[in-house]
Design a protein around this motif. Structure first.
Motif, PDB file in Angstrom:
ATOM      1  N   GLU A  90      35.712  18.142  25.049  1.00  0.00           N
ATOM      2  CA  GLU A  90      35.534  16.883  24.336  1.00  0.00           C
ATOM      3  C   GLU A  90      36.360  15.802  25.031  1.00  0.00           C
ATOM      4  OE1 GLU A  90      36.716  17.449  20.279  1.00  0.00           O
ATOM      5  OE2 GLU A  90      34.935  18.638  19.818  1.00  0.00           O
ATOM      6  N   ALA A  91      35.838  14.587  25.053  1.00  0.00           N
ATOM      7  CA  ALA A  91      36.586  13.445  25.573  1.00  0.00           C
ATOM      8  C   ALA A  91      37.177  12.703  24.382  1.00  0.00           C
ATOM      9  CB  ALA A  91      35.671  12.529  26.377  1.00  0.00           C
ATOM     10  N   VAL A  92      38.493  12.618  24.353  1.00  0.00           N
ATOM     11  CA  VAL A  92      39.191  11.964  23.253  1.00  0.00           C
ATOM     12  C   VAL A  92      39.710  10.615  23.748  1.00  0.00           C
ATOM     13  CG1 VAL A  92      41.114  12.136  21.629  1.00  0.00           C
ATOM     14  CG2 VAL A  92      39.850  14.196  22.295  1.00  0.00           C
ATOM     15  N   ASN A  93      39.225   9.528  23.123  1.00  0.00           N
ATOM     16  CA  ASN A  93      39.672   8.176  23.474  1.00  0.00           C
ATOM     17  C   ASN A  93      40.798   7.770  22.541  1.00  0.00           C
ATOM     18  OD1 ASN A  93      37.704   7.298  25.536  1.00  0.00           O
ATOM     19  ND2 ASN A  93      36.248   7.778  23.908  1.00  0.00           N
ATOM     20  N   SER A  94      41.966   7.481  23.123  1.00  0.00           N
ATOM     21  CA  SER A  94      43.102   7.091  22.309  1.00  0.00           C
ATOM     22  C   SER A  94      44.077   6.285  23.167  1.00  0.00           C
ATOM     23  CB  SER A  94      43.801   8.349  21.763  1.00  0.00           C
ATOM     24  OG  SER A  94      44.921   7.985  20.996  1.00  0.00           O
ATOM     25  N   ASP A  95      44.552   5.188  22.634  1.00  0.00           N
ATOM     26  CA  ASP A  95      45.549   4.351  23.308  1.00  0.00           C
ATOM     27  C   ASP A  95      45.117   3.976  24.724  1.00  0.00           C
ATOM     28  OD1 ASP A  95      47.279   4.409  21.082  1.00  0.00           O
ATOM     29  OD2 ASP A  95      48.110   6.339  21.734  1.00  0.00           O
ATOM     30  N   ASN A  96      43.861   3.567  24.880  1.00  0.00           N
ATOM     31  CA  ASN A  96      43.296   3.133  26.164  1.00  0.00           C
ATOM     32  C   ASN A  96      43.309   4.230  27.219  1.00  0.00           C
ATOM     33  OD1 ASN A  96      42.687   0.484  25.285  1.00  0.00           O
ATOM     34  ND2 ASN A  96      44.853  -0.025  25.491  1.00  0.00           N
ATOM     35  N   ALA A  97      43.218   5.469  26.771  1.00  0.00           N
ATOM     36  CA  ALA A  97      43.172   6.605  27.700  1.00  0.00           C
ATOM     37  C   ALA A  97      42.120   7.603  27.212  1.00  0.00           C
ATOM     38  CB  ALA A  97      44.533   7.280  27.790  1.00  0.00           C
ATOM     39  N   ILE A  98      41.546   8.311  28.161  1.00  0.00           N
ATOM     40  CA  ILE A  98      40.624   9.396  27.825  1.00  0.00           C
ATOM     41  C   ILE A  98      41.346  10.698  28.139  1.00  0.00           C
ATOM     42  CG2 ILE A  98      38.419  10.500  28.345  1.00  0.00           C
ATOM     43  CD1 ILE A  98      37.369   7.737  29.168  1.00  0.00           C
ATOM     44  N   ALA A  99      41.459  11.559  27.137  1.00  0.00           N
ATOM     45  CA  ALA A  99      42.155  12.833  27.305  1.00  0.00           C
ATOM     46  C   ALA A  99      41.215  13.983  26.950  1.00  0.00           C
ATOM     47  CB  ALA A  99      43.393  12.876  26.412  1.00  0.00           C
ATOM     48  N   GLU A 100      41.578  15.172  27.416  1.00  0.00           N
ATOM     49  CA  GLU A 100      40.797  16.370  27.097  1.00  0.00           C
ATOM     50  C   GLU A 100      41.040  16.758  25.649  1.00  0.00           C
ATOM     51  OE1 GLU A 100      42.094  19.401  29.782  1.00  0.00           O
ATOM     52  OE2 GLU A 100      41.049  18.528  31.479  1.00  0.00           O
ATOM     53  N   GLY A 101      39.942  17.044  24.966  1.00  0.00           N
ATOM     54  CA  GLY A 101      40.021  17.578  23.614  1.00  0.00           C
ATOM     55  C   GLY A 101      39.682  19.058  23.653  1.00  0.00           C
ATOM     56  N   SER A 102      39.049  19.535  22.614  1.00  0.00           N
ATOM     57  CA  SER A 102      38.678  20.951  22.516  1.00  0.00           C
ATOM     58  C   SER A 102      37.613  21.314  23.541  1.00  0.00           C
ATOM     59  CB  SER A 102      38.122  21.248  21.123  1.00  0.00           C
ATOM     60  OG  SER A 102      39.087  20.992  20.142  1.00  0.00           O
ATOM     61  N   ARG A 103      37.654  22.557  23.972  1.00  0.00           N
ATOM     62  CA  ARG A 103      36.628  23.064  24.885  1.00  0.00           C
ATOM     63  C   ARG A 103      35.337  23.242  24.092  1.00  0.00           C
ATOM     64  NH1 ARG A 103      39.351  26.376  27.536  1.00  0.00           N
ATOM     65  NH2 ARG A 103      39.379  25.163  29.428  1.00  0.00           N
ATOM     66  N   LYS A 104      34.238  22.724  24.646  1.00  0.00           N
ATOM     67  CA  LYS A 104      32.937  22.852  23.997  1.00  0.00           C
ATOM     68  C   LYS A 104      32.153  24.038  24.566  1.00  0.00           C
ATOM     69  CE  LYS A 104      30.815  18.813  23.268  1.00  0.00           C
ATOM     70  NZ  LYS A 104      30.298  17.447  23.551  1.00  0.00           N
ATOM     71  N   VAL A 105      32.118  24.125  25.880  1.00  0.00           N
ATOM     72  CA  VAL A 105      31.311  25.154  26.545  1.00  0.00           C
ATOM     73  C   VAL A 105      31.929  25.495  27.896  1.00  0.00           C
ATOM     74  CG1 VAL A 105      29.070  25.633  27.646  1.00  0.00           C
ATOM     75  CG2 VAL A 105      29.131  24.380  25.512  1.00  0.00           C
ATOM     76  N   VAL A 106      31.843  26.761  28.266  1.00  0.00           N
ATOM     77  CA  VAL A 106      32.101  27.189  29.633  1.00  0.00           C
ATOM     78  C   VAL A 106      30.736  27.627  30.163  1.00  0.00           C
ATOM     79  CG1 VAL A 106      33.236  28.875  31.147  1.00  0.00           C
ATOM     80  CG2 VAL A 106      34.463  27.915  29.192  1.00  0.00           C
ATOM     81  N   GLY A 107      30.155  26.796  31.019  1.00  0.00           N
ATOM     82  CA  GLY A 107      28.855  27.103  31.609  1.00  0.00           C
ATOM     83  C   GLY A 107      29.061  27.782  32.955  1.00  0.00           C
ATOM     84  N   VAL A 108      28.224  28.783  33.249  1.00  0.00           N
ATOM     85  CA  VAL A 108      28.394  29.563  34.469  1.00  0.00           C
ATOM     86  C   VAL A 108      27.070  29.707  35.199  1.00  0.00           C
ATOM     87  CG1 VAL A 108      29.208  31.757  35.429  1.00  0.00           C
ATOM     88  CG2 VAL A 108      30.203  30.894  33.308  1.00  0.00           C
TER      89      VAL A 108
END
Length: 162
Positions: A90-108
């Motif tokens: 997940e892309a988490v937008n906070s305080d003018n930054a994009i940070a990693e959120g929870s893992r959604k999928v590991v595609g292989v």
């Protein structure tokens, strides 16, 4: 006539037994243990407005094992044994930054031209979040049908950033 009938029944029984005992795991893509220690190929962020946002919105990290890395660097066809991982968070937008959120999928994507001949030599799987729960039900319809557009790139969307 009776011997032919018995022979036919035995052949049918043996065929059914072999079919039922065949291990379908030979066409299963394995979870890529330790993939975060592989080479990081690139990162991409899909935001709202992108046509694939609903299914794949977020931060994408692409990792390659050593065999896949050789193909990425040389722009040649991927050899059997190549494994590419698409780590979607997940892309988490906070305080003018994009940070990693929870893992959604590991595609292989796993290259084995014999096992996966119907999908360009590639096996596809998705694992739900931080689990090893398989989520791909139809490799062709859910994955390969989209990757067909990349036939000239051996069905791979990403390219190595030098």
């Amino acid at each position: 006539m009776k011997k032919q009938y018995i022979f036919a029944v035995v052949v049918i029984c043996l065929t059914l037994t072999a079919f039922l005992l065949t291990d379908s795991s030979d066409t299963i893509v394995k979870y890529p243990t330790g993939y975060r220690n592989w080479t990081h190929v690139k990162t991409l962020v899909l935001e709202k407005g992108h046509p694939l946002y609903e299914a794949f919105g977020g931060i994408h990290h692409i990792y390659a094992n050593k065999i896949a890395l050789e193909a990425y660097k040389s722009n040649k066809k991927f050899k059997d044994g190549s494994v590419i991982v698409f780590d979607l968070l997940e892309a988490v937008n906070s305080d003018n930054a994009i940070a990693e959120g929870s893992r959604k999928v590991v595609g292989v994507m796993e290259k084995d031209s014999k096992k996966f001949k119907d999908t360009g030599g590639w096996g596809f799987e998705g694992f739900n979040g931080d689990t090893k729960e398989r989520i791909v039900k139809n490799m062709y319809g859910e994955c390969f049908s989209c990757h067909l557009s990349q036939k000239n790139n051996d069905y791979v969307f990403s390219q190595y950033r030098k």
